[in-house]
Design an enzyme around this catalytic site. Structure first.
Site, PDB file in Angstrom:
ATOM      1  CB  THR A  94      34.636  -9.906 -12.050  1.00 12.46           C
ATOM      2  OG1 THR A  94      33.669 -10.773 -12.688  1.00 12.46           O
ATOM      3  CG2 THR A  94      35.614 -10.753 -11.265  1.00 12.46           C
ATOM      4  CB  CYS A 272      25.680 -12.192 -16.172  1.00 15.97           C
ATOM      5  SG  CYS A 272      25.949 -12.934 -14.555  1.00 15.97           S
TER       6      CYS A 272
END
Length: 445
Positions: A94, A272
């Site tokens: 994502t 991240c």
């Protein structure tokens, strides 16, 4: 061990990137029958042949073991996955949207819409990807609309907490498991899917879907804030002539604060922390609570500023200009024990120095292949000493052990000038200075 078996479930892992490959391999080693699924036939072929397409210590050996056991296979077929599996883990990426701070859910939505039409019996779909809060509720509706089994298919969320370089241990022996579930059945299925991990005494937090979605972004936001906090203190230290390392060491001894993630330096990168805090702030604004996490914008700004300030420090060490100066850049990956160059401060600094006219040469123990593809205009070398030959300054950008262990006396024999900029506060300043080096680091007097 059959389909729909009330005992040990068969597992599928949708997406075999960093997270998915690690999860599939480790679950097979722990004794489960696992089917890895990916839309990329080449990735499937490589994994089936025992070739791990990512750098992660310990993973290649475990892949060999899992394949030899016969418990791990790979496919491109979602229909095969639906027929095979009882618990389906969604492990696709994502990333940040190219034109927004929002998370790009294209791959996740595609995985769900590819799998769901083939789900003809009771099954549990488990999201592990990091997503904006509310995604699970939306996907529950999508799955039940598309799946022939309808309401017999449930969605749960089980966020991942993998640290690159330690992913195997974090999968086999995590410090916690979070189960976001909507029923006792989903909780029981997840417990069955993690039985060997739970038998090691791993604590479990059972919660709702929204809370489970928030856990990963909340954890990453906290860690990012801690890193940017000490780097903000480094800027204060520079202004008053204080030493941020001594300050950090003093704070670390306060048990309420602790020393982890309190290391000053070049700041965080990777796939991240940067995108997660941006997506979290973006989502908070969408749901009307943007003010509550507005500080994350400043956390991000502080972190980005570290790169520019490191370039400024190199320029200062070189007398005001990097033009025509030979610069040894130690590190390309965003952290050691990884080949990940996503949003890496190391290559950002190296490329900026190159654009300013510096003769930059880069070395990294694992990330050179990725670096060459992303930054073909940079020059690269074969070792720390190779890129340091005739260098006017050595700049440490990723704190690999091989760089920390370099003997400053030996390196002095190959450089043109004994100047080192420690972008990670990883070197022993006293030792380097004792060997005649000008040692500089942000926030150090």
């Amino acid at each position: 061990m059959g389909q729909g078996d009330a005992g040990t479930p068969r597992l599928t892992v949708i997406g075999t990137g960093y997270l998915g490959a690690t999860h599939a391999i480790c679950m097979a080693v722990l004794g489960y029958e696992v089917l890895g699924v990916d839309t990329d036939p080449e990735k499937v072929r490589r994994l089936a042949a025992g070739d791990v397409p990512i750098f992660e210590p310990g993973l290649p050996e475990l892949l060999t073991k899992a394949l030899e056991s016969g418990r791990l296979r790979f496919t491109t077929s979602h229909a095969e996955a639906a027929e095979f599996g009882d618990v389906h883990f969604l492990c696709v990426g994502t990333p940040q949207m190219p034109d927004s701070d929002a998370a790009d859910l294209t791959y996740l939505d595609a995985a769900v819409t590819a799998l769901a039409p083939h789900l003809r019996r009771r099954a549990l779909v488990v999201g592990k990807s990091t997503v904006p809060v509310g995604t699970a509720q939306r996907l529950t509706g999508v799955i039940r609309e598309l799946a022939p089994a309808g309401d017999d298919v449930e969605l749960a969320w089980n966020p991942e907490f993998l640290r690159e370089g330690f992913a195997v241990d974090d999968t086999m022996r995590p410090d916690r498991l979070v189960f976001g579930v909507a029923s006792d059945w989903a909780d029981e299925r997840l417990r069955a899917a993690f039985r060997p991990v739970l038998d090691n005494g791993t604590p479990v937090i059972r919660t709702d879907l929204a809370t489970a979605e928030l856990v990963k972004v909340a954890a990453n936001s906290f860690l990012a804030t801690k890193i940017s906090y000490i780097n903000a203190m480094a800027e204060v230290c520079e202004a008053v002539g204080a030493d941020v390392k001594d300050l950090a060491d003093s704070l670390a001894l306060d048990e309420r604060i602790g020393g982890r993630f309190l290391r000053p330096g070049l700041g965080f990168g990777g796939g991240c922390l940067p995108k997660d805090i941006r997506a979290f702030a973006h989502r908070a604004e969408e749901i009307g609570v943007g003010q509550a996490v507005s500080f994350l914008r400043q956390v991000d700004d502080i972190n980005r500023r570290r790169r520019a300030r490191t370039v400024d420090l190199v320029r200062e060490v070189l007398g005001g200009s990097v033009q025509g100066k030979r610069i040894a850049a130690w590190g390309a990956a965003f952290k050691p024990n990884s080949d990940d160059i996503r949003d890496t401060p190391a290559l950002d600094v190296a490329h900026t120095l190159h654009r300013l006219g510096g003769d930059v040469r880069v070395y990294d123990p694992a990330a050179l292949g990725n670096a060459r593809r992303a930054f073909p205009d940079l020059r690269y070398g074969d070792s720390a000493f190779d890129v340091a030959e005739d260098a006017d300054v050595v700049v440490l950008l990723t704190e690999w052990a091989v760089f920390r262990e370099v003997e400053p006396e030996a390196l002095a024999e190959v450089v043109a000038h004994r100047r080192v900029v420690d972008g990670r506060h990883a070197l022993d300043a006293a030792r380097w200075r004792a060997a005649g080096w000008e040692y500089r680091a942000l926030g150090r007097n």
